[in-house]
Design an enzyme around this catalytic site. Structure first.
Site, PDB file in Angstrom:
ATOM      1  N   ARG A 186      12.250   3.740 -12.250  1.00 23.15           N
ATOM      2  CA  ARG A 186      11.663   5.074 -12.408  1.00 23.15           C
ATOM      3  C   ARG A 186      11.792   5.911 -11.143  1.00 23.15           C
ATOM      4  O   ARG A 186      11.340   5.501 -10.072  1.00 23.15           O
ATOM      5  CB  ARG A 186      10.193   4.938 -12.815  1.00 23.15           C
ATOM      6  N   CYS A 215      -0.182   2.690 -20.713  1.00 27.67           N
ATOM      7  CA  CYS A 215      -0.125   2.007 -19.420  1.00 27.67           C
ATOM      8  C   CYS A 215      -1.383   2.365 -18.655  1.00 27.67           C
ATOM      9  O   CYS A 215      -1.944   3.442 -18.842  1.00 27.67           O
ATOM     10  CB  CYS A 215       1.115   2.479 -18.678  1.00 27.67           C
ATOM     11  N   CYS A 218      -2.590   7.747   0.627  1.00 29.92           N
ATOM     12  CA  CYS A 218      -3.258   8.188  -0.602  1.00 29.92           C
ATOM     13  C   CYS A 218      -4.298   9.286  -0.412  1.00 29.92           C
ATOM     14  O   CYS A 218      -5.273   9.121   0.324  1.00 29.92           O
ATOM     15  CB  CYS A 218      -3.893   6.990  -1.295  1.00 29.92           C
ATOM     16  N   CYS A 260       0.301   6.986 -19.014  1.00 32.47           N
ATOM     17  CA  CYS A 260      -0.236   6.107 -17.977  1.00 32.47           C
ATOM     18  C   CYS A 260      -1.513   6.688 -17.390  1.00 32.47           C
ATOM     19  O   CYS A 260      -1.520   7.801 -16.875  1.00 32.47           O
ATOM     20  CB  CYS A 260       0.805   5.902 -16.890  1.00 32.47           C
ATOM     21  N   CYS A 317      -5.540   3.010   1.884  1.00 33.16           N
ATOM     22  CA  CYS A 317      -4.093   3.217   1.734  1.00 33.16           C
ATOM     23  C   CYS A 317      -3.675   4.519   2.455  1.00 33.16           C
ATOM     24  O   CYS A 317      -4.148   5.606   2.080  1.00 33.16           O
ATOM     25  CB  CYS A 317      -3.731   3.277   0.254  1.00 33.16           C
ATOM     26  N   CYS A 331       4.737  -3.273 -14.465  1.00 26.18           N
ATOM     27  CA  CYS A 331       5.325  -2.125 -13.783  1.00 26.18           C
ATOM     28  C   CYS A 331       4.949  -2.229 -12.316  1.00 26.18           C
ATOM     29  O   CYS A 331       3.768  -2.151 -11.978  1.00 26.18           O
ATOM     30  CB  CYS A 331       4.775  -0.837 -14.402  1.00 26.18           C
ATOM     31  N   CYS A 343     -12.074   6.794  -3.489  1.00 26.34           N
ATOM     32  CA  CYS A 343     -11.698   5.374  -3.494  1.00 26.34           C
ATOM     33  C   CYS A 343     -12.057   4.703  -2.167  1.00 26.34           C
ATOM     34  O   CYS A 343     -11.824   5.265  -1.105  1.00 26.34           O
ATOM     35  CB  CYS A 343     -10.200   5.242  -3.775  1.00 26.34           C
TER      36      CYS A 343
END
Ligand code: SAM
Ligand code: DTB
Ligand code: SF4
Length: 341
Positions: free
Chosen positions: A262, A130, A61, A98, A58, A190, A54
């Site tokens: 969650r 999702c 991550c 998801c 972040c 979400c 990616c």
């Protein structure tokens, strides 16, 4: 005063977050009982359909290309493999599936067309579908909705003030804009965040305040404890104390009474007793399956035992207090295994 509000002040939110622990637990549990059956817990399964590589930075991550982690880069999965994974998830008791992609944003290309096919396929299996694919335009959100997407995950992750210490390649407003596009397309929202990234209590409250003061509360609010991954800038962050998870969950429950809260990443390092306190505080959703996207999660059988011990039962899909979309409108397709339902 109504319980469902979008005009919370920082003082009110801080007062809730800082209540004495037993009082906070009690108030979270009370609000939870007012709007939901506390014995029901939503069981969701995650699948990383496109892993690693990616371009974003972040700090938490493991999938960011610029950090050197053990994550192996994999291109977008074929539709049939995704369908197989969804069927397995359904058979093991999940009602929401998801699919996550390590993308900065969705691009209008062949890969997106393939994701739309995945969405169509999984929704035909009677599961809540999702996706979490990064930033979306209004048009892309609409295409996902037309394909049968039920919910979209897009986390604020932390407060606006702390955001640039965690991510520099996009802004908080970019995040909010995608949430608006998802909402406009009538997809269930979400959105939550991560604790344990060096943020202050004020940042945790700030994030909940932003979520609770959106024009409509997200239908789901994931509370993740940072999973520190070797090679990322946050690899040495200390473990999040369970008390901090409880404070976040109870505060989210009180400020957004109808949301599914969650208990997300971090369960692998929690005991059943600790998770029980999180359910007591108002959590009513988990990710099941031995992997989140790239990091470990408790085994399905361990969770089954936990549900038995705590007398919890999996929540049925498409239940009313989380359904902005009329179930009747969800296209009925052929079932993956050939027969229609
Ligand atoms: N790339 C898309 C995006 O960032 O929106 C979707 C996938 S991204 C992996 C989804 C979410 O996973 C992030 O927003 C973050 O909240 C969570 N996440 C990623 N790494 C994590 C970690 N190490 N610990 C806890 N949560 C994490
Ligand atoms: C969310 O809030 N947590 C999930 C899901 N939404 C996409 C992701 C957790 C990822 C944990 C790190 C990993 O397994 O890569
Ligand atoms: Fe990419 Fe999402 Fe990971 Fe950020 S959180 S690096 S956008 S996969």
């Amino acid at each position: 005063m109504s319980d469902i509000r979008n005009n919370w002040t920082r003082e009110e939110a801080e007062a809730i977050y800082n209540l004495p622990m037993m009082e906070l637990l009690y108030q979270g549990a009370t609000m939870h009982r007012k709007y939901s059956d506390p014995s029901e817990v939503q069981v969701c399964t995650l699948l990383s359909i496109k892993t690693g590589g990616c371009p974003e930075d972040c700090a938490y991550c493991p999938q960011a290309a610029r950090y050197h982690t053990d994550v192996k880069v994999e291109k977008l999965m074929p539709v049939n493999e995704v369908m197989k994974a969804a069927l397995e998830a359904k058979e093991s008791g999940s009602t929401r599936f998801c699919m996550g992609a390590a993308w900065r944003e969705v691009r209008d290309n062949k890969d997106f067309d393939r994701v739309l096919d995945m969405v169509k396929g999984v929704s035909s299996m009677g599961m809540e579908v999702c996706c979490t694919l990064g930033m979306l335009t209004a048009e892309q959100a609409e295409k996902l909705q037309n394909a049968g997407l039920y919910a979209y995950n897009h986390n604020l992750d932390t407060s606006e003030e702390h955001y640039d210490k965690i991510i520099s390649t996009r802004t908080y407003d970019d995040r909010i804009e995608t949430l608006e596009n998802v909402r406009k397309a009538k997809i269930s929202v979400c959105s939550g965040g991560i604790i344990g990234m060096g943020e202050k209590d004020a940042d945790r409250v700030g994030m909940l305040l932003t979520l609770a003061n959106l024009p409509e509360h997200p239908e789901s609010v994931p509370v993740n404890a940072l999973v520190p991954v070797e090679g990322t800038p946050l690899e040495n962050q200390p473990k999040v104390p369970v008390w901090d998870m409880i404070r976040m969950i109870a505060t989210a429950r009180i400020m957004m009474p109808k949301a599914m809260v969650r208990l997300s990443a971090g369960r692998v390092r929690m005991t059943v007793e600790e998770q029980a306190l999180c359910f007591m505080a108002g959590a009513n959703s988990i990710f099941a399956g031995d992997k989140l996207l790239t990091t470990p999660n408790p085994e399905v059988n361990e969770d089954k035992v936990m549900f038995q011990i705590l007398n919890l039962k999996p929540r049925a899909p498409f239940k009313a207090n989380e359904a902005p979309v009329d179930i009747q409108q969800i296209p009925q397709h052929e079932h993956a295994c050939g027969h229609s339902h």
